[in-house]
Design a protein around this motif. Structure first.
Motif, PDB file in Angstrom:
ATOM      1  N   HIS A  41       0.841  -1.206   0.000  1.00 58.25           N
ATOM      2  CA  HIS A  41       0.000   0.000   0.000  1.00 58.25           C
ATOM      3  C   HIS A  41       0.878   1.258   0.000  1.00 58.25           C
ATOM      4  N   ALA A  72       2.445   1.649  -3.418  1.00 56.76           N
ATOM      5  CA  ALA A  72       1.447   2.118  -4.376  1.00 56.76           C
ATOM      6  C   ALA A  72       1.168   3.605  -4.166  1.00 56.76           C
ATOM      7  N   THR A  73       1.023   3.999  -2.890  1.00 57.79           N
ATOM      8  CA  THR A  73       0.781   5.413  -2.563  1.00 57.79           C
ATOM      9  C   THR A  73       1.977   6.262  -2.998  1.00 57.79           C
ATOM     10  N   GLU A 105       4.156   5.539  -5.372  1.00 54.08           N
ATOM     11  CA  GLU A 105       4.148   5.612  -6.829  1.00 54.08           C
ATOM     12  C   GLU A 105       3.100   6.614  -7.328  1.00 54.08           C
ATOM     13  N   GLU A 106       1.912   6.588  -6.719  1.00 56.51           N
ATOM     14  CA  GLU A 106       0.846   7.517  -7.108  1.00 56.51           C
ATOM     15  C   GLU A 106       1.266   8.955  -6.838  1.00 56.51           C
ATOM     16  N   MET A 107       1.910   9.183  -5.698  1.00 49.12           N
ATOM     17  CA  MET A 107       2.368  10.536  -5.359  1.00 49.12           C
ATOM     18  C   MET A 107       3.461  10.970  -6.326  1.00 49.12           C
ATOM     19  N   ARG A 161       3.839   9.934  -9.408  1.00 48.69           N
ATOM     20  CA  ARG A 161       3.171  10.179 -10.684  1.00 48.69           C
ATOM     21  C   ARG A 161       2.498  11.549 -10.676  1.00 48.69           C
ATOM     22  N   ARG A 162       1.787  11.846  -9.567  1.00 50.85           N
ATOM     23  CA  ARG A 162       1.101  13.152  -9.461  1.00 50.85           C
ATOM     24  C   ARG A 162       2.122  14.294  -9.425  1.00 50.85           C
TER      25      ARG A 162
END
Length: 117
Positions: free
Chosen positions: A9, A12-13, A15-17, A19-20
């Motif tokens: 988790h 993933a968080t 990676e998402e951050m 990416r953003r």
């Protein structure tokens, strides 16, 4: 939740951050470049406008300079004509005084001749 689930988790968080963050950075770079392009365009137009304005002003000053030179020539010519007129007037006055003196002398001679006769 197990450690692996938490780690997954978290990853993933993360990676998402990332990416953003990358998307936000790309958007900021795009906007910065667009703003820089706009500033260059405005500067180019402003420079062209300033060049045209200075060209117009130079042309106006050139016309004004030519007009002032003509006026100066007219004033100088008028001054010379006035000086000649003053000289002529003084000469005419001198001639009138000489004529009056000659007439006075002739009157005097005629009067003496008439007295003798």
């Amino acid at each position: 939740m197990t450690d692996e689930e938490i780690r997954a988790h978290f990853d993933a968080t993360h990676e998402e951050m990332n990416r953003r963050f990358d998307a936000t950075q790309e958007e900021m770079n795009r906007r910065f470049n667009a703003t820089a392009d706009l500033i260059r365009q405005v500067a180019t137009r402003l420079e062209a406008h300033i060049d045209q304005t200075f060209g117009d002003l130079k042309a106006r000053f050139d016309r004004q300079d030519a007009r002032l030179e003509r006026h100066g020539g007219l004033l100088q010519g008028g001054a010379r004509a006035t000086i000649r007129l003053i000289e002529w007037s003084e000469n005419a006055d001198r001639l009138w005084v000489e004529r009056d003196e000659r007439l006075r002398q002739m009157d005097e001679r005629i009067r003496r001749l008439e007295e003798k006769s």
